[in-house]
Scaffold this motif. Structure first.
Motif, PDB file in Angstrom:
ATOM      1  N   ILE A 122       0.718  -1.288   0.040  1.00  0.00           N
ATOM      2  CA  ILE A 122      -0.047  -0.019   0.130  1.00  0.00           C
ATOM      3  C   ILE A 122       0.938   1.289  -0.243  1.00  0.00           C
ATOM      4  CG2 ILE A 122      -1.614   1.474   1.346  1.00  0.00           C
ATOM      5  CD1 ILE A 122      -2.917  -1.440   2.362  1.00  0.00           C
ATOM      6  N   ALA A 123       0.608   2.244  -0.947  1.00  0.00           N
ATOM      7  CA  ALA A 123       1.493   3.429  -0.985  1.00  0.00           C
ATOM      8  C   ALA A 123       0.636   4.526  -0.273  1.00  0.00           C
ATOM      9  CB  ALA A 123       1.418   3.717  -2.461  1.00  0.00           C
ATOM     10  N   PHE A 124      -0.578   4.728  -0.487  1.00  0.00           N
ATOM     11  CA  PHE A 124      -1.163   5.874   0.228  1.00  0.00           C
ATOM     12  C   PHE A 124      -2.733   5.326   0.640  1.00  0.00           C
ATOM     13  CE2 PHE A 124       1.181   7.496  -3.213  1.00  0.00           C
ATOM     14  CZ  PHE A 124       2.048   8.323  -2.839  1.00  0.00           C
ATOM     15  N   THR A 125      -2.981   5.982   1.809  1.00  0.00           N
ATOM     16  CA  THR A 125      -4.135   5.837   2.362  1.00  0.00           C
ATOM     17  C   THR A 125      -4.607   7.093   2.810  1.00  0.00           C
ATOM     18  OG1 THR A 125      -3.388   3.464   3.329  1.00  0.00           O
ATOM     19  CG2 THR A 125      -5.437   4.854   4.473  1.00  0.00           C
ATOM     20  N   THR A 126      -5.675   7.721   2.617  1.00  0.00           N
ATOM     21  CA  THR A 126      -6.341   8.910   3.059  1.00  0.00           C
ATOM     22  C   THR A 126      -7.358   8.497   4.248  1.00  0.00           C
ATOM     23  OG1 THR A 126      -6.515   9.888   1.113  1.00  0.00           O
ATOM     24  CG2 THR A 126      -7.716  10.699   2.486  1.00  0.00           C
ATOM     25  N   CYS A 127      -7.012   8.972   5.186  1.00  0.00           N
ATOM     26  CA  CYS A 127      -7.661   8.708   6.465  1.00  0.00           C
ATOM     27  C   CYS A 127      -8.464   9.980   6.995  1.00  0.00           C
ATOM     28  CB  CYS A 127      -6.744   8.418   7.748  1.00  0.00           C
ATOM     29  SG  CYS A 127      -7.721   7.735   9.156  1.00  0.00           S
ATOM     30  N   MET A 128      -9.891   9.806   6.924  1.00  0.00           N
ATOM     31  CA  MET A 128     -10.654  11.100   7.057  1.00  0.00           C
ATOM     32  C   MET A 128     -10.903  11.123   8.763  1.00  0.00           C
ATOM     33  SD  MET A 128     -11.482  12.050   4.255  1.00  0.00           S
ATOM     34  CE  MET A 128     -12.764  13.180   4.655  1.00  0.00           C
ATOM     35  N   PRO A 129     -11.267  12.203   9.308  1.00  0.00           N
ATOM     36  CA  PRO A 129     -11.417  12.284  10.819  1.00  0.00           C
ATOM     37  C   PRO A 129     -12.355  11.260  11.468  1.00  0.00           C
ATOM     38  CG  PRO A 129     -11.592  14.574   9.740  1.00  0.00           C
ATOM     39  CD  PRO A 129     -11.544  13.520   8.686  1.00  0.00           C
ATOM     40  N   ASN A 130     -13.169  10.708  10.682  1.00  0.00           N
ATOM     41  CA  ASN A 130     -14.144   9.666  11.559  1.00  0.00           C
ATOM     42  C   ASN A 130     -13.570   8.265  11.222  1.00  0.00           C
ATOM     43  OD1 ASN A 130     -14.604   9.231   8.648  1.00  0.00           O
ATOM     44  ND2 ASN A 130     -16.837   9.854   8.800  1.00  0.00           N
ATOM     45  N   GLY A 131     -12.476   8.265  10.471  1.00  0.00           N
ATOM     46  CA  GLY A 131     -11.978   6.903  10.463  1.00  0.00           C
ATOM     47  C   GLY A 131     -12.168   6.386   8.964  1.00  0.00           C
ATOM     48  N   MET A 132     -12.979   6.890   8.339  1.00  0.00           N
ATOM     49  CA  MET A 132     -13.322   6.488   6.881  1.00  0.00           C
ATOM     50  C   MET A 132     -12.018   6.610   6.099  1.00  0.00           C
ATOM     51  SD  MET A 132     -17.188   7.728   5.730  1.00  0.00           S
ATOM     52  CE  MET A 132     -18.560   6.820   6.382  1.00  0.00           C
ATOM     53  N   ASN A 133     -11.843   5.462   4.984  1.00  0.00           N
ATOM     54  CA  ASN A 133     -10.443   5.661   4.584  1.00  0.00           C
ATOM     55  C   ASN A 133     -10.470   4.720   3.128  1.00  0.00           C
ATOM     56  OD1 ASN A 133      -9.110   2.661   4.797  1.00  0.00           O
ATOM     57  ND2 ASN A 133     -10.258   3.132   6.881  1.00  0.00           N
ATOM     58  N   GLY A 134      -9.505   5.205   2.425  1.00  0.00           N
ATOM     59  CA  GLY A 134      -9.316   4.716   1.291  1.00  0.00           C
ATOM     60  C   GLY A 134      -7.930   4.407   0.787  1.00  0.00           C
ATOM     61  N   SER A 135      -7.160   3.458  -0.021  1.00  0.00           N
ATOM     62  CA  SER A 135      -6.007   3.218  -0.193  1.00  0.00           C
ATOM     63  C   SER A 135      -5.690   2.939  -1.608  1.00  0.00           C
ATOM     64  CB  SER A 135      -5.593   1.957   0.816  1.00  0.00           C
ATOM     65  OG  SER A 135      -5.603   2.399   1.961  1.00  0.00           O
ATOM     66  N   LEU A 136      -4.542   3.176  -2.076  1.00  0.00           N
ATOM     67  CA  LEU A 136      -4.109   2.777  -3.380  1.00  0.00           C
ATOM     68  C   LEU A 136      -2.717   1.944  -2.873  1.00  0.00           C
ATOM     69  CD1 LEU A 136      -4.668   5.937  -5.704  1.00  0.00           C
ATOM     70  CD2 LEU A 136      -6.035   3.694  -5.700  1.00  0.00           C
ATOM     71  N   ARG A 137      -2.602   0.802  -3.834  1.00  0.00           N
ATOM     72  CA  ARG A 137      -1.304   0.232  -3.705  1.00  0.00           C
ATOM     73  C   ARG A 137      -0.159   0.871  -4.815  1.00  0.00           C
ATOM     74  NH1 ARG A 137      -1.213  -4.263  -0.831  1.00  0.00           N
ATOM     75  NH2 ARG A 137      -3.344  -5.097  -0.358  1.00  0.00           N
ATOM     76  N   TYR A 138       1.130   0.442  -4.708  1.00  0.00           N
ATOM     77  CA  TYR A 138       2.025   0.999  -5.559  1.00  0.00           C
ATOM     78  C   TYR A 138       1.636   0.718  -7.089  1.00  0.00           C
ATOM     79  CZ  TYR A 138       5.362   2.668  -2.261  1.00  0.00           C
ATOM     80  OH  TYR A 138       5.984   3.424  -1.169  1.00  0.00           O
ATOM     81  N   SER A 139       1.410  -0.455  -7.363  1.00  0.00           N
ATOM     82  CA  SER A 139       1.022  -0.957  -8.602  1.00  0.00           C
ATOM     83  C   SER A 139      -0.138  -0.360  -9.148  1.00  0.00           C
ATOM     84  CB  SER A 139       0.690  -2.591  -8.685  1.00  0.00           C
ATOM     85  OG  SER A 139      -0.587  -2.639  -7.836  1.00  0.00           O
ATOM     86  N   GLU A 140      -1.026   0.211  -8.275  1.00  0.00           N
ATOM     87  CA  GLU A 140      -2.302   0.957  -9.071  1.00  0.00           C
ATOM     88  C   GLU A 140      -1.742   2.596  -8.942  1.00  0.00           C
ATOM     89  OE1 GLU A 140      -6.186  -0.798  -6.610  1.00  0.00           O
ATOM     90  OE2 GLU A 140      -4.508   0.127  -5.448  1.00  0.00           O
ATOM     91  N   VAL A 141      -1.010   3.130  -8.194  1.00  0.00           N
ATOM     92  CA  VAL A 141      -0.570   4.271  -8.466  1.00  0.00           C
ATOM     93  C   VAL A 141       0.119   4.382  -9.863  1.00  0.00           C
ATOM     94  CG1 VAL A 141       0.906   6.256  -7.682  1.00  0.00           C
ATOM     95  CG2 VAL A 141      -0.276   4.893  -6.107  1.00  0.00           C
ATOM     96  N   GLU A 142       1.162   3.312  -9.997  1.00  0.00           N
ATOM     97  CA  GLU A 142       1.947   3.532 -11.358  1.00  0.00           C
ATOM     98  C   GLU A 142       0.800   3.448 -12.670  1.00  0.00           C
ATOM     99  OE1 GLU A 142       5.478   2.848 -13.785  1.00  0.00           O
ATOM    100  OE2 GLU A 142       4.849   3.831 -11.975  1.00  0.00           O
TER     101      GLU A 142
END
Length: 588
Positions: free
Chosen positions: A47-67
Motif C-alpha cells: 500500500i502506497a497511500f491511505t487517505t484517513c478521514m477524521p471519522n476513520g473512513m479511509n481509502g488506499s492505493l497500492r504502488y501498482s495502482e499508482v503506477e
C-alpha cells in the motif's frame, strides 16, 4: 585566513553520523519519472497511500495502482489533451488519493507540475495560473466555484475535477459524497466544463492499450536541469513567485535526505503521517517523493485543523515517522487523547517550516519518547539546506548543512562574519532552484554568484551547528537594538498557561519600534500581569512586549506558519482608523 575560508573548511564535516564523500551526493536517476517507475515496480504489492478521514473512513492505493493510473493520466494529458513537453499543469487539492496520480502523471508526461494551494482565493488563483501559464488545472470539486469566477481571465484550457472520496471503496465513497454535498454543503454548483479524474484515467488507459504507447518515451529526453515543479513562494511577504525546481534539484535533495537518514529508514516498512499539505515543498519532497522512493506507506490527512482530524490517522496505523511544524506538534501535545495514548511505534519526528520551540521539543520527547529533529530549508532549495543529526539533535539549532551544501553567515556587505556572530544565512548546493519563473530581476536579487540569499538571520557555532535567529523582515529595531520575535515567543512559550504566541514590531515615536505580543491562552486565568512579570524576569527591557493581546487563535498559512504581517496590519489599521476618527471629531 579569511572568515569565509574558515567557513569553507566545513567545521560541520565531523558531525555527520557517517562519513559522506562528495561523489555520494548525486541525483541517482535521469529524471523523477525514472525514480517513480522503479519504486512502483519494487513495491508493487504494498500500500502506497491511505487517505484517513477524521471519522476513520479511509481509502488506499497500492504502488501498482499508482503506477498504472499515473501512466494513464500521463497519456490523457499528452494524447487526449495534446499537451507538449514542458506544458504547465496546475494541481490544486489537499492531501488525497488523487494527488499522487495527478502529480506523478504530470511528471511522467514530461510536463511541469504547478503546485497550487487549494485555499487560494479567486484573485490568488488568477495570479498563479497567469504567472505560470498553466493550461490544465486538476482541482478538488469543493473549489470549482472559485475557479469558475476567474477561469476566463487565465490561460487554462482544460479542467479535471476530483473528490476527497476518489478511489475509496464504493459504499464509503457514496456515503462521503452524500455527506459532503448534501449535509455539509461543501461541494458548490458550477457551470464549468470539466472531466472527472476517473474519466481522464479511463480515457488514458484506453489510449494506452489501443495505441501501443510507451509512457517512458514522454520523459526520455528530460535533462536533470529541466524544470519539474513550479513551487510558488513569497505570498506571505509580497507577490507570489514561482521557484523553478528541476528534476536534478529534487533528486539530489532526496539523495541528501537518504544519506542523513540511512540508519532510520526501513525501505518497504516505514509508515509516515502526512498532515502537512503535499502541495507545500516540505511534504512534497519528504513525504510524497522520498517515502514513495523507499516503499513507505503514506497516511494522508486532508486537513489537520482542528487537530483532532489527525487522531484516527495516528491511532489506526503503525506510524513511525511524522513531519510537521512547531504549531502542529504543539497542538498535538495539547490534546488529551495524544497524551494518554501517544504513538508507541513513532521513531522519528521531523520539524521545519518555522522555528521549533525548545519547550515543544522537550515535551514531545517526554510524551512520545522520540526526538524531534529540526531541519531548515526554503522553497528555493527543494527544500533541505540544514538538518539535525537524528541521534544527537541539538535544541535551538537547525543543525548542520546537508551533504554537498555550503553555508555561510554574512553581513550587509556580503562578508563572512565570525562564528557566533549573527548575519544573513546564504547557501550554495545542487538543490538550489534554477531561478524564479519569468522574473530575472528577482532571481538576480536572490541568487548571487551561485549563492542563495535566504533573508534569514542566523549564527554558526564553533562545531558548525547553525541557529536561526529570525527573518530579516521580521526583526524589530528598538532604539537601535535588534529584537528577534522568535526569542520573545520562546520566552512566552515557557509559561504553562500559554498555548501559543506571535510577536510583531509596531511603530513607536520614542524608540522607532516596540514589540507587541499576541497570545492564545491554554488556561483562561492567564493575565497580562503574569506575562509581563515573566518577561521582566527573562528578557532585557527593550525586548519586552509593550502590549499583550489575547486572541482565540492566530492567523496561519496552511502549513502552520503564523502570519505576523496580518497581526501587524490589524494593529496598524486600527491605529489609522482611530486617528481618522479623532481628526473627524476635531473637525466637527
Amino acid at each position: 585566513m579569511s572568515d569565509c575560508q574558515a567557513y569553507d573548511r566545513a567545521p560541520w564535516s565531523d558531525q555527520y553520523e557517517h562519513p559522506i564523500e562528495p561523489d555520494q551526493v548525486v541525483a541517482g536517476y535521469d529524471s523523477l519519472p525514472d525514480l517513480i517507475r522503479e519504486a512502483s515496480q519494487a513495491y508493487c504489492d504494498k500500500i502506497a497511500f491511505t487517505t484517513c478521514m477524521p471519522n476513520g473512513m479511509n481509502g488506499s492505493l497500492r504502488y501498482s495502482e499508482v503506477e498504472e493510473m499515473s501512466d494513464a493520466f500521463a497519456v490523457y494529458l499528452r494524447e487526449e489533451l495534446g499537451l507538449e513537453a514542458g506544458t504547465r499543469v496546475a494541481v490544486q487539492m489537499p492531501n488525497c488519493l488523487s494527488f499522487p496520480i495527478a502529480a506523478f502523471g504530470t511528471l511522467k508526461a514530461g510536463c511541469v507540475l504547478v503546485n497550487t494551494n487549494p485555499l487560494y482565493t479567486g484573485p490568488e488563483m488568477r495570479h498563479q495560473f497567469n504567472d505560470s501559464g498553466a493550461e490544465v488545472v486538476v482541482i478538488l470539486d469543493m473549489f470549482m466555484d472559485k475557479l469558475e469566477s476567474v477561469i476566463k481571465e487565465t490561460p487554462v484550457k482544460h479542467v479535471v475535477v476530483c473528490s476527497l472520496a476518489q478511489w475509496f471503496p464504493p459504499i464509503v465513497r457514496g456515503i462521503m459524497k452524500g455527506v459532503l454535498r448534501w449535509w455539509n454543503r461543501a461541494i458548490p454548483d458550477h457551470n464549468l466544463k470539466a472531466t472527472s479524474i476517473h474519466r481522464a484515467v479511463e480515457v488514458g488507459r484506453r489510449r494506452l492499450n489501443e495505441d501501443s504507447i510507451s509512457v517512458a518515451d514522454y520523459s526520455s529526453g528530460i535533462r536533470l536541469e529541466d524544470g519539474a515543479v513550479l513551487q510558488y513562494t513569497g505570498g506571505t511577504t509580497g507577490v507570489s513567485k514561482g521557484a523553478l525546481l528541476s528534476h536534478g534539484n529534487l533528486l539530489v535533495n532526496m539523495r541528501q535526505l537518504d544519506l542523513i537518514s540511512q540508519d532510520y529508514a526501513e525501505p518497504g516498512k516505514d509508515c509516515v503521517v502526512t498532515a502537512l499539505p503535499m502541495y507545500h515543498i516540505f511534504a512534497f519532497t519528504v513525504n510524497l517523493l522520498l517515502f514513495y522512493h523507499h516503499g513507505g506507506r503514506n497516511v494522508l490527512v486532508p486537513s489537520p485543523r482542528p487537530i483532532q482530524n489527525c487522531q484516527r490517522a495516528i491511532e489506526n496505523y503503525p506510524v513511525n515517522w511524522i513531519t510537521g511544524v512547531n504549531t502542529l506538534y504543539n497542538a498535538l501535545l495539547n490534546e488529551e487523547w495524544f497524551n494518554v495514548y501517544p504513538p508507541k511505534t513513532m521513531k522519528v519526528a521531523l520539524a521545519g517550516g518555522t522555528a521549533l520551540h525548545q519547550s515543544v521539543a522537550e515535551r514531545w520527547e517526554q510524551v512520545v519518547g522520540c526526538p524531534i529533529a529540526e531541519g531548515y530549508g526554503l522553497t528555493e532549495s527543494s527544500p533541505l539546506l540544514c538538518f539535525n543529526p537524528i541521534s544527537r539533535t541539538r535544541q535551538d539549532s537547525i543543525g548542520i548543512p546537508a551533504p554537498g551544501t555550503q553555508v555561510r553567515i554574512v553581513d550587509e556587505e556580503g562578508q563572512c562574519v565570525t562564528p557566533g556572530e549573527a548575519g544573513e544565512l546564504i547557501a550554495k548546493g545542487p538543490q538550489i532552484m534554477q531561478g524564479y519563473w519569468n522574473r530575472p530581476e528577482e532571481t538576480e536579487k536572490t541568487l548571487r554568484d551561485g549563492w542563495l540569499y535566504t533573508g534569514d538571520v542566523a549564527a554558526m557555532d564553533e562545531d558548525g551547528f547553525f541557529r536561526i535567529v529570525d527573518r530579516k523582515k521580521d526583526m524589530i529595531l528598538v532604539s537601535g537594538f535588534n529584537v528577534y520575535p522568535n526569542e520573545v515567543e520562546e520566552c512566552l512559550a515557557q509559561v504553562d498557561k500559554v498555548h501559543e504566541s506571535a510577536v510583531v514590531g509596531l511603530t513607536d515615536e520614542k524608540s522607532g519600534e516596540v514589540p507587541w505580543a499576541f497570545v492564545v491562552k491554554r488556561d483562561e486565568s492567564l493575565t497580562e500581569q503574569e506575562l509581563a512579570a515573566h518577561c521582566k524576569e527573562n528578557l532585557a527591557g527593550y525586548k519586552r512586549p509593550k502590549r499583550f493581546i489575547f486572541r482565540d487563535e492566530l492567523p496561519k498559512t496552511p502549513v502552520g506558519k503564523v502570519l505576523r504581517k496580518e497581526l501587524r496590519a490589524e494593529i496598524e489599521d486600527g491605529s489609522k482608523a482611530a486617528t481618522a476618527k479623532t481628526k473627524n471629531k476635531t473637525a466637527a
